[in-house]
Design a protein around this motif. Structure first.
Motif, PDB file in Angstrom:
ATOM      1  N   ASP A  29      55.821  -1.291  10.149  1.00 13.87           N
ATOM      2  CA  ASP A  29      55.955  -1.755   8.766  1.00 13.87           C
ATOM      3  C   ASP A  29      55.637  -3.247   8.685  1.00 13.87           C
ATOM      4  OD1 ASP A  29      58.123  -2.797   6.455  1.00 13.87           O
ATOM      5  OD2 ASP A  29      56.991  -0.969   5.973  1.00 13.87           O
ATOM      6  N   GLU A  30      55.073  -3.658   7.550  1.00 13.67           N
ATOM      7  CA  GLU A  30      54.665  -5.041   7.388  1.00 13.67           C
ATOM      8  C   GLU A  30      55.844  -6.014   7.424  1.00 13.67           C
ATOM      9  OE1 GLU A  30      51.747  -6.344   7.258  1.00 13.67           O
ATOM     10  OE2 GLU A  30      50.629  -4.462   7.369  1.00 13.67           O
ATOM     11  N   SER A  31      57.017  -5.555   6.994  1.00 15.80           N
ATOM     12  CA  SER A  31      58.180  -6.440   6.977  1.00 15.80           C
ATOM     13  C   SER A  31      58.690  -6.774   8.357  1.00 15.80           C
ATOM     14  CB  SER A  31      59.303  -5.799   6.147  1.00 15.80           C
ATOM     15  OG  SER A  31      59.694  -4.556   6.719  1.00 15.80           O
ATOM     16  N   GLU A  32      58.310  -5.971   9.368  1.00 19.76           N
ATOM     17  CA  GLU A  32      58.766  -6.207  10.738  1.00 19.76           C
ATOM     18  C   GLU A  32      57.777  -7.020  11.559  1.00 19.76           C
ATOM     19  OE1 GLU A  32      59.784  -2.546  12.592  1.00 19.76           O
ATOM     20  OE2 GLU A  32      61.264  -1.977  11.072  1.00 19.76           O
ATOM     21  N   LYS A  33      56.608  -7.322  11.016  1.00 22.03           N
ATOM     22  CA  LYS A  33      55.609  -8.071  11.770  1.00 22.03           C
ATOM     23  C   LYS A  33      55.832  -9.571  11.644  1.00 22.03           C
ATOM     24  CE  LYS A  33      51.977  -4.572  11.319  1.00 22.03           C
ATOM     25  NZ  LYS A  33      50.603  -4.299  10.852  1.00 22.03           N
ATOM     26  N   CYS A  34      55.261 -10.317  12.577  1.00 24.10           N
ATOM     27  CA  CYS A  34      55.363 -11.775  12.572  1.00 24.10           C
ATOM     28  C   CYS A  34      54.539 -12.344  11.422  1.00 24.10           C
ATOM     29  CB  CYS A  34      54.870 -12.334  13.902  1.00 24.10           C
ATOM     30  SG  CYS A  34      54.916 -14.141  13.976  1.00 24.10           S
ATOM     31  N   CYS A  35      55.092 -13.362  10.769  1.00 23.48           N
ATOM     32  CA  CYS A  35      54.398 -13.964   9.628  1.00 23.48           C
ATOM     33  C   CYS A  35      53.252 -14.882  10.062  1.00 23.48           C
ATOM     34  CB  CYS A  35      55.392 -14.729   8.759  1.00 23.48           C
ATOM     35  SG  CYS A  35      56.215 -16.080   9.628  1.00 23.48           S
ATOM     36  N   ASN A  62      50.833 -11.908  12.537  1.00 22.17           N
ATOM     37  CA  ASN A  62      50.736 -10.607  11.874  1.00 22.17           C
ATOM     38  C   ASN A  62      50.809  -9.458  12.882  1.00 22.17           C
ATOM     39  OD1 ASN A  62      50.634  -9.015   9.573  1.00 22.17           O
ATOM     40  ND2 ASN A  62      48.400  -8.851   9.620  1.00 22.17           N
TER      41      ASN A  62
END
Length: 349
Positions: free
Chosen positions: A322-328, A331
């Motif tokens: 999920d995108e919310s769990e990836k590094c900002c 990515n």
């Protein structure tokens, strides 16, 4: 039983153990048939021996009663809640025994430089205290004080058997108190309420303190404590059948047999329902839920490629996260720098 548990015992002492650590019918039967009977005097049908004891469930058994009838022994069950007055050992022997045992225990720890008392020391200490506490003088005095021998029906004050009035339940509000002279109008300091029937009744400590004197307040509380609720239907326990009676008599022997037969579940009665319910509970206990391992499995899959050989699968794994769990920043769920290392070292600044 481990023979080391009887280390230091006096001649004639004996003991046994149980799986639960509590006395049961088998142990009591073994005590009567193997130990106590050796110290009984000669007995016959015309001159039996009477044995007094309390109504504990382990003391009442059909096999024990039948054996006692054959050996000309009368088993008399003391009335319920009277052992503190009528049981000779409780009256004159167990108290001194406890005091002597404590003294022997303190002396043992002083002589052994504070070594703790273990289960292998209990028998030696108990036998030493037993010889001092259960002397012939104490035993005879205990039987006299409990009015057993010589028989004296006036030796015990009947007030010892009165129930505590503070523990009696009060009646429901719809039923009047049955004790005469305890109506509110007869209480000292009672003042009739001037509140009209249409006004709502407010119950609070402030209102009571204004209208009722302290003496009347406590008298009212005592009245509510001493008034009983209507008696409920009593269950037929074995203790209510044998209390204060000789269970070796024919009528009592038959009554015990009937009670034991009634306790056994019938083939089509509630017994089967209970057993089926118990089986269901056992089955449910076997399939209890266990903690989920999804997080552990997920972390294991992420860190399987610690050498960074398979670069093609990294993007696929990151795309499934999920995108919310990836590094900002990068990515990715796990940066490439972390994937390629074997261990992490943290330092505190």
């Amino acid at each position: 039983m481990n023979s080391a548990l009887l280390k230091g015992s006096t001649p004639g002492a004996d003991g046994t153990v149980s799986e639960s650590g509590w006395c049961n019918s088998e142990i009591f039967k073994h005590y009567l048939q193997s130990h106590l009977i050796k110290y009984f005097p000669e007995r016959s049908e015309s001159c039996p021996v009477v044995l007094f004891y309390d109504g504990h469930r382990s003391h009442i058994n059909l096999n024990i009663v039948q054996w006692a009838r054959q050996e000309h022994i009368i088993l008399f069950i003391l009335p319920a809640h009277t052992s503190h007055v009528l049981q000779s050992m409780d009256v004159g022997c167990f108290g001194p025994f406890e005091n002597f045992f404590n003294r022997c225990g303190h002396k043992f720890m002083r002589e052994t430089c504070g070594r703790s008392i273990t289960k292998f020391d209990i028998c030696q200490l108990a036998c030493s205290a037993y010889l001092k506490a259960l002397s012939p003088e104490n035993l005879q005095s205990a039987f006299r004080k409990s009015e057993i021998f010589p028989l004296n029906q006036n030796a015990v004050n009947p007030s010892h058997f009165l129930p505590s009035t503070a523990l009696q339940q009060e009646k429901s509000q719809s039923e009047p108190c049955s004790q005469p002279g305890l109506e509110p109008s007869n209480m000292p300091g009672f003042e009739p309420s001037t509140q009209s029937n249409n006004e709502p009744c407010i119950e609070s400590d402030v209102v009571i303190s204004k209208t009722v004197s302290p003496a009347s307040f406590f008298t009212n509380k005592e009245t509510s404590m001493t008034c009983k609720k209507p008696p409920t239907k009593k269950r037929k326990y074995l203790s209510t059948i044998v209390s204060g009676k000789a269970i070796t008599e024919d009528d009592m022997f038959e009554a015990i047999k009937e009670h034991e037969a009634a306790r056994k579940p019938s083939s089509t009665g509630k017994g089967n329902k209970t057993s089926e319910k118990g089986k269901k509970q056992k089955k449910s206990n076997k399939s209890d839920p266990v903690p989920s391992t999804s997080v552990i499995r997920k972390q294991t899959e992420v860190f399987t490629n610690v050498d960074g050989d398979d670069d093609g699968d990294d993007d696929g794994d990151d795309n499934s996260i999920d995108e919310s769990e990836k590094c900002c920043v990068c990515n990715k769920f796990t940066p490439d720098e972390v994937r390629g290392i074997v261990c992490l070292c943290y330092s505190l600044l």
